[in-house]
Design a protein around this motif. Structure first.
Motif, PDB file in Angstrom:
ATOM      1  N   UNK A 129     -11.317  -3.978   5.414  1.00 50.55           N
ATOM      2  CA  UNK A 129     -11.375  -3.870   7.369  1.00 50.55           C
ATOM      3  C   UNK A 129     -11.146  -2.749   7.070  1.00 50.55           C
ATOM      4  N   UNK A 130     -10.660  -1.456   6.909  1.00 49.32           N
ATOM      5  CA  UNK A 130     -10.065  -0.498   7.665  1.00 49.32           C
ATOM      6  C   UNK A 130     -10.884   0.531   8.207  1.00 49.32           C
ATOM      7  N   UNK A 131     -12.289   0.669   7.074  1.00 54.19           N
ATOM      8  CA  UNK A 131     -13.221   1.941   7.826  1.00 54.19           C
ATOM      9  C   UNK A 131     -12.889   2.808   7.722  1.00 54.19           C
ATOM     10  N   UNK A 132     -11.870   3.845   6.742  1.00 59.46           N
ATOM     11  CA  UNK A 132     -11.365   4.858   6.944  1.00 59.46           C
ATOM     12  C   UNK A 132     -10.170   5.410   8.001  1.00 59.46           C
ATOM     13  N   UNK A 133      -9.926   3.759   8.206  1.00 61.51           N
ATOM     14  CA  UNK A 133      -8.771   4.753   9.269  1.00 61.51           C
ATOM     15  C   UNK A 133      -7.547   5.087   9.020  1.00 61.51           C
ATOM     16  N   UNK A 134      -6.799   6.467   8.765  1.00 62.97           N
ATOM     17  CA  UNK A 134      -5.791   6.745   8.395  1.00 62.97           C
ATOM     18  C   UNK A 134      -4.010   5.248   7.935  1.00 62.97           C
ATOM     19  N   UNK A 135      -4.146   4.628   9.225  1.00 59.80           N
ATOM     20  CA  UNK A 135      -2.990   3.462   9.077  1.00 59.80           C
ATOM     21  C   UNK A 135      -3.034   3.104   8.954  1.00 59.80           C
ATOM     22  N   UNK A 136      -4.646   2.210   8.888  1.00 56.36           N
ATOM     23  CA  UNK A 136      -4.614   1.118   8.448  1.00 56.36           C
ATOM     24  C   UNK A 136      -4.732   1.418   6.687  1.00 56.36           C
ATOM     25  N   UNK A 137      -5.503   2.254   6.350  1.00 60.77           N
ATOM     26  CA  UNK A 137      -5.729   2.547   5.013  1.00 60.77           C
ATOM     27  C   UNK A 137      -4.037   2.901   4.182  1.00 60.77           C
ATOM     28  N   UNK A 138      -3.250   3.691   4.921  1.00 62.19           N
ATOM     29  CA  UNK A 138      -1.970   3.640   4.208  1.00 62.19           C
ATOM     30  C   UNK A 138      -1.070   2.244   4.211  1.00 62.19           C
ATOM     31  N   UNK A 139      -1.299   1.412   5.022  1.00 62.92           N
ATOM     32  CA  UNK A 139      -1.496   0.152   5.618  1.00 62.92           C
ATOM     33  C   UNK A 139      -1.068  -0.248   4.231  1.00 62.92           C
ATOM     34  N   UNK A 140      -1.924  -1.018   3.921  1.00 64.55           N
ATOM     35  CA  UNK A 140      -3.141  -1.863   2.838  1.00 64.55           C
ATOM     36  C   UNK A 140      -2.516  -0.747   1.480  1.00 64.55           C
ATOM     37  N   UNK A 141      -2.565   0.647   1.659  1.00 62.32           N
ATOM     38  CA  UNK A 141      -1.925   1.052   0.040  1.00 62.32           C
ATOM     39  C   UNK A 141      -0.509   1.348   0.151  1.00 62.32           C
ATOM     40  N   UNK A 142       0.301   1.182   1.317  1.00 62.51           N
ATOM     41  CA  UNK A 142       1.999   0.267   1.252  1.00 62.51           C
ATOM     42  C   UNK A 142       1.490  -0.987   0.447  1.00 62.51           C
ATOM     43  N   UNK A 143       0.674  -2.388   1.312  1.00 57.28           N
ATOM     44  CA  UNK A 143       0.583  -3.599   0.486  1.00 57.28           C
ATOM     45  C   UNK A 143       0.325  -3.655  -0.499  1.00 57.28           C
ATOM     46  N   UNK A 144      -0.524  -2.456  -1.555  1.00 54.15           N
ATOM     47  CA  UNK A 144      -0.862  -3.073  -2.471  1.00 54.15           C
ATOM     48  C   UNK A 144       0.672  -2.851  -3.416  1.00 54.15           C
ATOM     49  N   UNK A 145       0.814  -1.971  -3.294  1.00 57.95           N
ATOM     50  CA  UNK A 145       2.600  -0.662  -3.647  1.00 57.95           C
ATOM     51  C   UNK A 145       3.576  -2.907  -3.448  1.00 57.95           C
ATOM     52  N   UNK A 146       3.897  -2.710  -2.522  1.00 58.71           N
ATOM     53  CA  UNK A 146       4.501  -3.813  -2.081  1.00 58.71           C
ATOM     54  C   UNK A 146       3.730  -5.442  -3.856  1.00 58.71           C
ATOM     55  N   UNK A 147       3.288  -5.178  -3.402  1.00 56.21           N
ATOM     56  CA  UNK A 147       2.305  -6.242  -3.997  1.00 56.21           C
ATOM     57  C   UNK A 147       2.599  -5.944  -5.982  1.00 56.21           C
ATOM     58  N   UNK A 148       2.781  -4.646  -6.141  1.00 51.50           N
ATOM     59  CA  UNK A 148       3.074  -4.668  -7.949  1.00 51.50           C
ATOM     60  C   UNK A 148       4.516  -4.457  -7.873  1.00 51.50           C
ATOM     61  N   UNK A 149       5.556  -4.754  -6.846  1.00 51.08           N
ATOM     62  CA  UNK A 149       6.810  -4.842  -6.850  1.00 51.08           C
ATOM     63  C   UNK A 149       7.130  -6.022  -6.627  1.00 51.08           C
ATOM     64  N   UNK A 150       6.293  -7.065  -5.904  1.00 49.27           N
ATOM     65  CA  UNK A 150       6.928  -7.944  -6.623  1.00 49.27           C
ATOM     66  C   UNK A 150       6.761  -8.859  -7.336  1.00 49.27           C
ATOM     67  N   UNK A 151       5.200  -8.475  -7.646  1.00 50.28           N
ATOM     68  CA  UNK A 151       5.226  -9.223  -9.513  1.00 50.28           C
ATOM     69  C   UNK A 151       6.248  -7.990 -10.632  1.00 50.28           C
ATOM     70  N   UNK A 152       6.753  -7.278 -10.279  1.00 52.39           N
ATOM     71  CA  UNK A 152       7.755  -7.121 -10.584  1.00 52.39           C
ATOM     72  C   UNK A 152       8.716  -7.522 -11.506  1.00 52.39           C
ATOM     73  N   UNK A 153       9.606  -8.361  -9.806  1.00 50.51           N
ATOM     74  CA  UNK A 153      10.456  -8.804  -9.603  1.00 50.51           C
ATOM     75  C   UNK A 153       9.780 -10.503 -10.287  1.00 50.51           C
ATOM     76  N   UNK A 154       8.680 -11.144  -9.691  1.00 46.30           N
ATOM     77  CA  UNK A 154       7.936 -12.282 -10.159  1.00 46.30           C
ATOM     78  C   UNK A 154       8.722 -12.155 -11.692  1.00 46.30           C
ATOM     79  N   UNK A 155       8.258 -10.831 -12.556  1.00 44.31           N
ATOM     80  CA  UNK A 155       8.277 -11.290 -13.704  1.00 44.31           C
ATOM     81  C   UNK A 155       9.439 -10.826 -14.582  1.00 44.31           C
ATOM     82  N   UNK A 156      11.114 -10.252 -13.662  1.00 44.93           N
ATOM     83  CA  UNK A 156      11.791  -9.741 -14.616  1.00 44.93           C
ATOM     84  C   UNK A 156      12.251 -11.125 -14.107  1.00 44.93           C
TER      85      UNK A 156
END
Length: 171
Positions: A129-156
């Protein structure tokens, strides 16, 4: 005058000589666990909190195109951030040693499992739903980054709690 038995505290235990007076022994008497700050799990939690906070601020300061999608993203990121901060404080102040009625590794694993799934869904919805608005794309990108970090914590946490328990039966 009493001639009963007395306990005399000395600086020497049966394990060996006493520590120097200024040295830290890592006992329960210390208020904070300084080693957790520098541990991999501690730094991973800090990185998760930073990624979630940056994602929240990015979405909050952008013009919204879909109110329900971004409010869901904000709620999930803030709830996840608060829970990660809660478990960080639990480890820093060694609360898990005092409250033994709670299985802390299981509670943390379940938090990461549920929080990671909700964060992945929120990040996908925010990205779509970001429609190429930079702030929304950045928020979603950091959301994906946090998801990856959470998967690492869950795995460890799964690896540490399950592998340690299964190998300790045979020793």
């Amino acid at each position: 005058m009493s001639h009963g038995a007395r306990v005399i505290r000395t600086g020497v235990s049966s394990a060996g000589p006493a520590a120097p007076p200024g040295a830290s022994s890592g006992s329960d008497e210390e208020l904070m666990d300084g080693a957790y700050f520098r541990s991999c799990a501690g730094m991973l939690k800090v990185a998760q909190m930073i990624a979630l906070l940056v994602g929240f601020i990015s979405v909050n300061n952008s013009p919204w195109t879909n109110y329900s999608a971004y409010s869901y993203f904000q709620i999930v990121t803030m709830c996840d951030l608060v829970m990660i901060l809660f478990f960080y404080i639990i480890h820093i102040f060694r609360v898990y040693r005092k409250l033994t009625c709670v299985s802390w590794p299981l509670a943390e694993f379940l938090h990461y499992l549920i929080g990671t799934i909700l964060l992945l869904i929120a990040s996908i919805v925010a990205a779509s739903k970001s429609y190429n608005l930079t702030g929304l794309v950045a928020g979603a990108t950091f959301g994906f980054l946090a998801t990856i970090l959470c998967v690492l914590s869950m795995w460890s946490s799964y690896k540490v709690s399950c592998v340690t328990q299964s190998t300790s039966k045979y020793h």
